[in-house]
Design an enzyme around this catalytic site. Structure first.
Site, mmCIF file in Angstrom:
data_model
loop_
_atom_site.group_PDB
_atom_site.id
_atom_site.type_symbol
_atom_site.label_atom_id
_atom_site.label_comp_id
_atom_site.label_asym_id
_atom_site.label_seq_id
_atom_site.Cartn_x
_atom_site.Cartn_y
_atom_site.Cartn_z
ATOM 1 N N TYR A 135 0.779 -1.368 0.144
ATOM 2 C CA TYR A 135 -0.069 0.059 -0.032
ATOM 3 C C TYR A 135 0.854 1.233 0.092
ATOM 4 C CZ TYR A 135 -4.658 -1.648 0.770
ATOM 5 O OH TYR A 135 -5.951 -2.207 0.720
ATOM 6 N N LYS A 190 2.956 -15.035 3.249
ATOM 7 C CA LYS A 190 2.940 -15.911 1.892
ATOM 8 C C LYS A 190 4.618 -16.114 1.632
ATOM 9 C CE LYS A 190 1.510 -17.795 -1.876
ATOM 10 N NZ LYS A 190 0.589 -18.860 -2.036
ATOM 11 N N ASP A 222 -3.368 -18.000 1.178
ATOM 12 C CA ASP A 222 -4.380 -18.817 0.400
ATOM 13 C C ASP A 222 -4.971 -19.630 1.188
ATOM 14 O OD1 ASP A 222 -1.694 -20.001 0.552
ATOM 15 O OD2 ASP A 222 -1.772 -20.827 -1.778
ATOM 16 N N ASP A 246 -6.571 -6.599 4.367
ATOM 17 C CA ASP A 246 -7.503 -5.982 3.498
ATOM 18 C C ASP A 246 -8.449 -7.105 3.131
ATOM 19 O OD1 ASP A 246 -9.104 -4.004 2.366
ATOM 20 O OD2 ASP A 246 -8.130 -4.443 0.450
ATOM 21 N N ASP A 250 -12.497 -8.630 4.818
ATOM 22 C CA ASP A 250 -13.742 -8.691 4.217
ATOM 23 C C ASP A 250 -14.250 -10.040 4.056
ATOM 24 O OD1 ASP A 250 -13.602 -5.822 3.529
ATOM 25 O OD2 ASP A 250 -14.154 -6.277 1.374
HETATM 26 C C1 IPM Z 1 -10.461 -0.761 3.995
HETATM 27 C C2 IPM Z 1 -10.587 -0.347 2.643
HETATM 28 C C3 IPM Z 1 -9.627 0.513 2.293
HETATM 29 C C4 IPM Z 1 -8.149 -0.213 2.138
HETATM 30 C C5 IPM Z 1 -9.634 1.367 1.070
HETATM 31 C C6 IPM Z 1 -11.042 2.244 1.016
HETATM 32 C C7 IPM Z 1 -8.686 2.247 0.631
HETATM 33 O O1 IPM Z 1 -10.841 -1.298 1.522
HETATM 34 O O2 IPM Z 1 -10.451 -0.013 4.974
HETATM 35 O O3 IPM Z 1 -10.468 -1.987 4.058
HETATM 36 O O4 IPM Z 1 -8.073 -0.749 1.016
HETATM 37 O O5 IPM Z 1 -7.541 -0.141 3.065
HETATM 38 MG MG MG Z 2 -10.859 -3.149 2.546
#
Ligand code: IPM
Ligand code: MG
Length: 356
Positions: A135, A190, A222, A246, A250
């Site tokens: 990032y 990884k 993975d 990230d 999710d």
């Molecule tokens: C998160 C989001 C952010 C990230 C984006 C909006 C930059 O997906 O906070 O997980 O990738 O960190």
């Molecule tokens: Mg995210």
């Protein structure tokens, strides 16, 4: 206690309004000041993170953040995109430790796409390193938009990197968090392919010797993605880098039924923090009053606990959220037959009522 309130874009304004309402109802005399961020700030000031917004955030004890982003900014050059606001806040405030709990509320077991027995009682904590990795490594091939057309070279790259101190400090955060829980840390890497993550694994292993009471295991990313849907309850604390965190956060969020339920905290070394829902700005449902404000309300609870030293008030909010779920109130994302569908505002009002 001063809080910078940054609602941002899309559903951000709607959900943050409910969290602010809940905070006000606690009568703590919190000083709250709002500012524009993300696409909203770009529209008004030509930049997603204006100096005034950054200054407000830096001077506050904590930041309550909504969400940023909208497809309509996809053609902007990268430095002006709404996402740069949250990345800039993380970097400028040094918010390297991101806590993303994934808790399955018993009332929502059926809202998950996974079998109830897999997720009933789920309580895992993903700790994502937030200011390093690919990032923030050197990118190449940044292009400038000209009338929506992107001239430039035919190749692009981003650099994945971690330094020892960056890995050490997030490893300490993970081991210390595990001590307050079930004393297990899974470090996700990884290392079989990437030098960066072989180094990560080595440094985490070194740090672990200072925590003999905490069990450490290592897992490739993975495999971790697979295990999270196969047997999520086997995890306790998961620590990983920015990119993998990230993605995995999710995935973990969805285990619980709705990403609309999950708060997050991003802390720096001084426990100053930014608190935001784990979900995004959802421009597709913005302005309709149907978004779930609970992730933001629960983020406000984390703020009280971590940055404002008000653990009891945090407990109160969390209990109130459980009460409204038990009452059967549901926004669209967690609605199922036999429950009562409510709007964003009605959900916030219900939390306030159950606080009192
Ligand atoms: C998160 C989001 C952010 C990230 C984006 C909006 C930059 O997906 O906070 O997980 O990738 O960190
Ligand atoms: Mg995210």
């Amino acid at each position: 206690m001063k809080i910078a309130v940054l609602p941002g874009d899309g559903i951000g304004t709607e959900i943050v309004a409910e969290a602010v309402k809940v905070l006000r109802a606690l009568d703590l005399g919190l000083e709250m000041e709002s500012a524009l961020v993300g696409g909203a700030a770009y529209e008004a000031h030509g930049h997603p993170l204006p100096e005034t917004t950054l200054k407000l955030a830096k001077e506050a004890d904590a930041v309550l953040f909504g969400a940023v982003g909208d497809w309509k900014y996809d053609k902007l050059e990268r430095s002006l995109r709404p996402e740069q606001a949250i990345l800039g806040l993380r970097k400028n405030l040094g918010l390297f430790a991101n806590f993303r709990p994934a808790i399955c509320y018993e009332q929502l077991v059926d809202a998950s796409s996974l079998k109830p027995e897999l997720i009933a009682g789920l309580d895992i904590l993903i700790i994502r390193e937030l200011t390093g990795d690919i990032y923030f490594g050197q990118p190449r091939g940044r292009r400038t938009a000209v009338d929506g057309h992107f001239p430039g070279s035919e190749e692009a790259f981003d650099t994945m990197r971690y330094s020892r101190p960056e890995i050490e400090r997030i490893a300490h955060v993970a081991f210390q968090a595990a001590r307050k829980r079930n004393k297990r840390v899974t470090s996700v890497d990884k290392a079989n392919v990437l030098e960066t993550f072989q180094f990560w694994k080595d440094v985490v292993t070194e740090v672990s010797t200072q925590y003999p009471d905490v069990a450490l295991d290592h897992m490739y990313v993975d495999n971790a993605a697979m295990q999270l849907v196969k047997a999520p309850k086997k995890f306790d604390v998961v620590v990983t880098g920015n990119m993998f965190g990230d993605i995995l956060s999710d995935e973990a969020a969805m285990l619980t039924g709705s990403i609309g339920m999950l708060p997050s905290a991003s802390l720096n070394a001084a426990n100053q923090g930014l608190y935001e829902p784990s979900h995004g700005s959802a421009p597709d449902i913005a302005g309709q009053g149907i978004a779930n404000p609970l992730a933001t309300i629960l983020s406000a609870a984390m703020m009280l606990r971590f940055s404002l030293n008000q653990a009891e008030q945090a407990d109160r909010i969390e209990a109130a959220v459980k009460t409204v779920l038990s009452q059967g109130l549901r926004t669209a994302d967690i609605f199922s037959t036999g429950t009562t569908r409510v709007s964003t505002r009605e959900m916030g009002d219900a939390v306030v009522r159950s606080l009192k």
